[in-house]
Design an enzyme around this catalytic site. Structure first.
Site, PDB file in Angstrom:
ATOM      1  N   ARG A 199      60.055  39.250   7.593  1.00 44.14           N
ATOM      2  CA  ARG A 199      60.963  39.395   6.460  1.00 44.14           C
ATOM      3  C   ARG A 199      61.557  40.784   6.404  1.00 44.14           C
ATOM      4  O   ARG A 199      61.139  41.692   7.137  1.00 44.14           O
ATOM      5  CB  ARG A 199      60.231  39.125   5.147  1.00 44.14           C
ATOM      6  CG  ARG A 199      59.147  40.168   4.835  1.00 44.14           C
ATOM      7  CD  ARG A 199      58.609  39.981   3.439  1.00 44.14           C
ATOM      8  NE  ARG A 199      57.592  40.975   3.120  1.00 44.14           N
ATOM      9  CZ  ARG A 199      57.397  41.466   1.895  1.00 44.14           C
ATOM     10  NH1 ARG A 199      58.141  41.061   0.901  1.00 44.14           N
ATOM     11  NH2 ARG A 199      56.453  42.345   1.670  1.00 44.14           N
ATOM     12  N   THR A 250      53.854  52.836   8.162  1.00 41.41           N
ATOM     13  CA  THR A 250      54.529  51.797   8.919  1.00 41.41           C
ATOM     14  C   THR A 250      55.934  52.218   9.330  1.00 41.41           C
ATOM     15  O   THR A 250      56.673  52.814   8.540  1.00 41.41           O
ATOM     16  CB  THR A 250      54.617  50.509   8.078  1.00 41.41           C
ATOM     17  OG1 THR A 250      53.299  50.111   7.709  1.00 41.41           O
ATOM     18  CG2 THR A 250      55.284  49.386   8.850  1.00 41.41           C
ATOM     19  N   LYS A 276      51.999  52.822  12.469  1.00 42.85           N
ATOM     20  CA  LYS A 276      51.939  51.378  12.689  1.00 42.85           C
ATOM     21  C   LYS A 276      53.353  50.881  12.953  1.00 42.85           C
ATOM     22  O   LYS A 276      54.191  50.903  12.056  1.00 42.85           O
ATOM     23  CB  LYS A 276      51.334  50.683  11.466  1.00 42.85           C
ATOM     24  CG  LYS A 276      51.267  49.165  11.571  1.00 42.85           C
ATOM     25  CD  LYS A 276      50.569  48.603  10.344  1.00 42.85           C
ATOM     26  CE  LYS A 276      50.493  47.098  10.365  1.00 42.85           C
ATOM     27  NZ  LYS A 276      49.720  46.571   9.229  1.00 42.85           N
ATOM     28  N   LYS A 281      56.057  48.124  13.635  1.00 46.53           N
ATOM     29  CA  LYS A 281      56.380  46.710  13.504  1.00 46.53           C
ATOM     30  C   LYS A 281      57.329  46.310  14.637  1.00 46.53           C
ATOM     31  O   LYS A 281      58.299  47.021  14.929  1.00 46.53           O
ATOM     32  CB  LYS A 281      57.061  46.433  12.159  1.00 46.53           C
ATOM     33  CG  LYS A 281      56.181  46.691  10.947  1.00 46.53           C
ATOM     34  CD  LYS A 281      55.162  45.588  10.750  1.00 46.53           C
ATOM     35  CE  LYS A 281      54.446  45.721   9.417  1.00 46.53           C
ATOM     36  NZ  LYS A 281      53.482  44.626   9.189  1.00 46.53           N
ATOM     37  N   GLU A 312      48.003  44.124  16.320  1.00 41.48           N
ATOM     38  CA  GLU A 312      47.643  43.316  15.152  1.00 41.48           C
ATOM     39  C   GLU A 312      48.404  41.988  15.143  1.00 41.48           C
ATOM     40  O   GLU A 312      49.618  41.961  15.332  1.00 41.48           O
ATOM     41  CB  GLU A 312      47.966  44.110  13.886  1.00 41.48           C
ATOM     42  CG  GLU A 312      47.530  43.444  12.599  1.00 41.48           C
ATOM     43  CD  GLU A 312      47.701  44.358  11.405  1.00 41.48           C
ATOM     44  OE1 GLU A 312      47.498  43.881  10.271  1.00 41.48           O
ATOM     45  OE2 GLU A 312      48.033  45.552  11.579  1.00 41.48           O
ATOM     46  N   ASP A 356      44.983  39.640  11.234  1.00 38.75           N
ATOM     47  CA  ASP A 356      45.395  39.905   9.858  1.00 38.75           C
ATOM     48  C   ASP A 356      45.599  38.572   9.150  1.00 38.75           C
ATOM     49  O   ASP A 356      44.695  38.069   8.479  1.00 38.75           O
ATOM     50  CB  ASP A 356      46.665  40.751   9.832  1.00 38.75           C
ATOM     51  CG  ASP A 356      47.156  41.037   8.408  1.00 38.75           C
ATOM     52  OD1 ASP A 356      46.471  40.638   7.441  1.00 38.75           O
ATOM     53  OD2 ASP A 356      48.220  41.643   8.253  1.00 38.75           O
ATOM     54  N   SER A 394      47.181  46.595   2.904  1.00 38.24           N
ATOM     55  CA  SER A 394      47.898  46.264   1.682  1.00 38.24           C
ATOM     56  C   SER A 394      49.134  45.452   2.032  1.00 38.24           C
ATOM     57  O   SER A 394      49.677  45.566   3.126  1.00 38.24           O
ATOM     58  CB  SER A 394      48.307  47.536   0.922  1.00 38.24           C
ATOM     59  OG  SER A 394      49.065  48.398   1.751  1.00 38.24           O
ATOM     60  N   ASP A 427      45.329  50.809   6.305  1.00 39.83           N
ATOM     61  CA  ASP A 427      46.766  50.547   6.251  1.00 39.83           C
ATOM     62  C   ASP A 427      47.171  50.450   4.791  1.00 39.83           C
ATOM     63  O   ASP A 427      47.340  49.364   4.245  1.00 39.83           O
ATOM     64  CB  ASP A 427      47.047  49.240   7.012  1.00 39.83           C
ATOM     65  CG  ASP A 427      48.497  48.817   6.957  1.00 39.83           C
ATOM     66  OD1 ASP A 427      49.368  49.699   6.889  1.00 39.83           O
ATOM     67  OD2 ASP A 427      48.757  47.595   6.980  1.00 39.83           O
TER      68      ASP A 427
END
Length: 361
Positions: free
Chosen positions: A24, A135, A160, A162, A218, A243, A295, A320
């Site tokens: 998203r 992130t 992190k 994405k 992840e 996750d 979170s 995280d």
């Protein structure tokens, strides 16, 4: 002390920039805050985050669940009888993990406030600061490299990244981040279920061959496909983390039985709150799995609760907990300093009211 009222509030907080994952993109945190109040005026806060692609819960659905069956099992109860009340909350409805987590956290917050203790101390923690990653949204290599450099300059030591389904772009992006920040910054990768097992094995193998130094990967494959997770874990050297594949205890038991991953990410909104989260952390640790606390895109209410759990129970890797960092504005109850999230020393979560929370945005 008896619980007399449960109320919900829709809160929308703007982000400092667009947040993009394989699942998203959003420019706001849109969330539901719950207040649980006692007959002597003590109020506890909790949060039901709306992340359709992970929990499947909507704002309206969470509100109906909280104001209906969950309220019915807590009103009139003594919050000091915490574990019994929480068992009834978890058993009141099927699913609805974010709604249950909101009530669970509100009850913990209420009890900590009534005792005059910060929540992290009531849970057994001693330190208010918890190191967190930050992130980097899905983007082209140049954007990722610039974002990585900026975050490191702000004090973050764990990034992190994405990534989306495009294998080549994922590889180029990770290598751009590594080149930008050098070898001493931890870089982890989150695919948010974007790949097949064959894609994941190819990408992770290429990153290993390139010496990218990825800390872990992840949720590379679909959450429901534990067999694919297992195949990826067995085929690569880089640790693999679950996750979305681990919501509750039954999920973790299957993961452990099959040795399907090396690590898990525990999130309150997935597992229905603090009570189950602590069980997941303890069970994973006892069975040799690595752990972090994570979170969703949440307000300071949800992040403070998760950080309190991490502070009290510890994790094997940096957690995280950067969600509130993304929010435009500053919270008096929660801050980010030198790559750590710092929770308030005020009682409970440290957030005095809904009005204080809304001022953050």
């Amino acid at each position: 002390m008896r619980i007399t009222r449960v109320r919900t509030h829709r809160v929308v907080l703007p982000l400092r920039e667009t947040f993009v994952t394989a699942l998203r993109r959003t420019d706001v945190v849109e969330t539901l805050i719950v207040e649980v109040e006692t007959d002597d005026g003590v109020i506890g806060l909790g949060e039901a985050s709306q992340v359709w692609q992970v929990t499947g819960e909507s704002m309206d659905g969470a509100r109906a669940c909280i104001e209906g069956p969950l309220s019915a099992v807590v009103i009139g109860r003594d919050p000091e009888d915490l574990q019994a009340v929480l068992r009834d909350v978890r058993g009141a409805v099927v699913g609805n993990t974010s709604a249950k987590a909101a009530v669970d956290v509100a009850l913990h917050d209420l009890l900590a406030r009534s005792r005059g203790l910060p929540l992290f101390r009531m849970l057994g923690g001693a330190v208010a600061a918890v190191e967190t990653d930050v992130t980097l949204s899905v983007g082209d290599p140049d954007h990722l490299a610039a974002s990585a450099s900026a975050r490191v300059s702000e004090g973050f030591r764990t990034l992190k990244v994405k990534v989306a389904a495009d294998e080549r772009q994922a590889l180029r992006g990770i290598m751009a981040v590594r080149d930008a920040v050098g070898p001493d910054i931890a870089v982890r990768l989150d695919a948010n279920q974007a790949w097949t097992d064959k894609q994941a094995i190819r990408v992770i193998g290429d990153l290993e061959d390139a010496g990218a130094g990825v800390e872990f990967v992840e949720q590379p494959v679909l959450a429901r496909d534990v067999s694919a997770l297992e195949r990826v874990t067995r085929a690569v050297h880089t640790p693999v983390m679950a996750d979305e594949a681990v919501f509750g205890i039954a999920d973790l038991v299957e993961i452990i039985h099959r040795r399907a991953v090396d690590m898990i990410n525990v999130k309150l909104a997935k597992c229905a709150g603090i009570a189950v989260a602590t069980t997941l952390l303890d069970l994973a640790r006892e069975c040799g799995l690595g752990t972090i606390v994570g979170s969703m895109m949440e307000s300071p209410v949800g992040v403070a609760a998760s950080a309190s759990v991490a502070a009290a129970h510890g994790t094997t890797a940096v957690s995280d907990l950067d969600a509130a960092w993304w929010i435009r504005g500053v919270s008096a109850a929660l801050g980010y300093e030198a790559g750590s999230v710092v929770v308030s020393a005020r009682p409970g979560l440290g957030i005095e009211s809904i009005e204080e929370l809304e001022r953050v945005g």
